[in-house]
Design a protein around this motif. Structure first.
Motif: not given
Length: 295
Positions: A289-294
């Protein structure tokens, strides 16, 4: 009177399709966890994604009937995830699956809810490992690694976990204990290893606790491990004694083995299986699943 513990299960769902019976049942590790933790006395919520199809409506309806909060359940276009199962001598064999729309990243609203819960449960089937540091910064994390016993994966996941669980049916006690202790050494506060008919062991700051399995004439073992993990998490959050926790979990798992499907709610199977994939292909090709930006 003290309040009930609160648990949010984030991630995977499926309908478990029994082709030989032409039946489907709601399931998936996180859906099962939300239901079984609710049955164990917790207030629970489920955050995930289904479609507005027969399978998705079955999952949503079953969760509502079980008293699980579905306000964070998303309805997406596409197909609800499914898994095809065959039963052999009361045990279940996974034939293949398609993850449909079930692999999602947490939204801002999902993250905003986490601090309202005593724990969030997720696992390897939800593909959200990149989000574990964020989850752990907001609440306690329960994670099911299932049959993944790889030391490198344990090292990655364990530092963020309040409870890290494994499935190790057929594994010798010494190996199961070593697995649990490896998870503890890597940073998990508690580690649970379920061993099927051999019982389970729980390792934590109080040491090692283990209990034998309860002998039953199993109808279907699907969901027994999820029952165990959910019951143990509720007990730990409720600060109960480890031995009492394991005994309650053993009783609950035995009851699960006496019903078809993970937690019931059978419906006629109405799923397009034309895009079925092998489990090996799914784990090889599924993107996280899309990783967090930070983080």
């Amino acid at each position: 009177m003290s309040r009930s513990v609160r648990i949010l299960a984030f991630g995977d769902n499926v309908v478990d399709c029994y082709r030989d019976q032409n039946l489907m049942f709601p399931g998936g590790n996180c859906v099962n966890h939300a239901v079984f933790a609710r049955r164990a006395g917790a207030d629970t919520a489920y955050a995930g994604a289904v479609c507005d199809d027969d399978a998705g409506r079955l999952i949503r309806r079953a969760l509502i009937e079980e008293g699980v909060d579905v306000s964070s359940l998303r309805i997406e276009p596409g197909q609800t995830a499914y898994c095809v199962i065959e039963t052999q001598d009361g045990d279940r064999v996974f034939v293949g699956a398609n993850l449909g729309v079930s692999i999602i990243a947490p939204s801002g609203d999902d993250l905003a809810r986490l601090s309202d819960f005593d724990a969030v449960h997720t696992g390897r089937s939800s593909h959200v490992d990149a989000w574990l540091p964020r989850f752990a910064g907001l609440t306690k994390v329960s994670y099911d690694l299932a049959t993944v016993h790889d030391p490198e994966r344990i090292e990655q996941v364990a530092p963020h976990c309040f409870l890290l669980a494994f499935s190790a049916g057929g594994t010798a006690r010494e190996e199961a204990l070593e697995l649990a202790q490896r998870a503890r050494a890597a940073g998990a506060r508690w580690s649970l290893v379920t061993r099927g008919v051999e019982g389970a062991l729980l390792v934590g700051e109080a040491g090692v606790c283990e209990v034998p399995a309860q002998a039953v004439d199993a109808v279907d073992t699907l969901g027994a491990g999820d029952t165990y993990i959910a019951s143990v998490l509720v007990g730990l959050l409720d600060n109960r004694h480890p031995e009492a926790i394991l005994k309650e979990a053993t009783d609950a798992a035995a009851k699960t083995c006496l019903m078809r499907g993970a937690f019931g709610h059978a419906a006629p199977m109405s799923v397009d299986l034309s895009n079925i994939m092998s489990l090996e292909e799914i784990y090889r090709t599924t993107s996280p699943a899309g990783a967090p930006a930070e983080i």
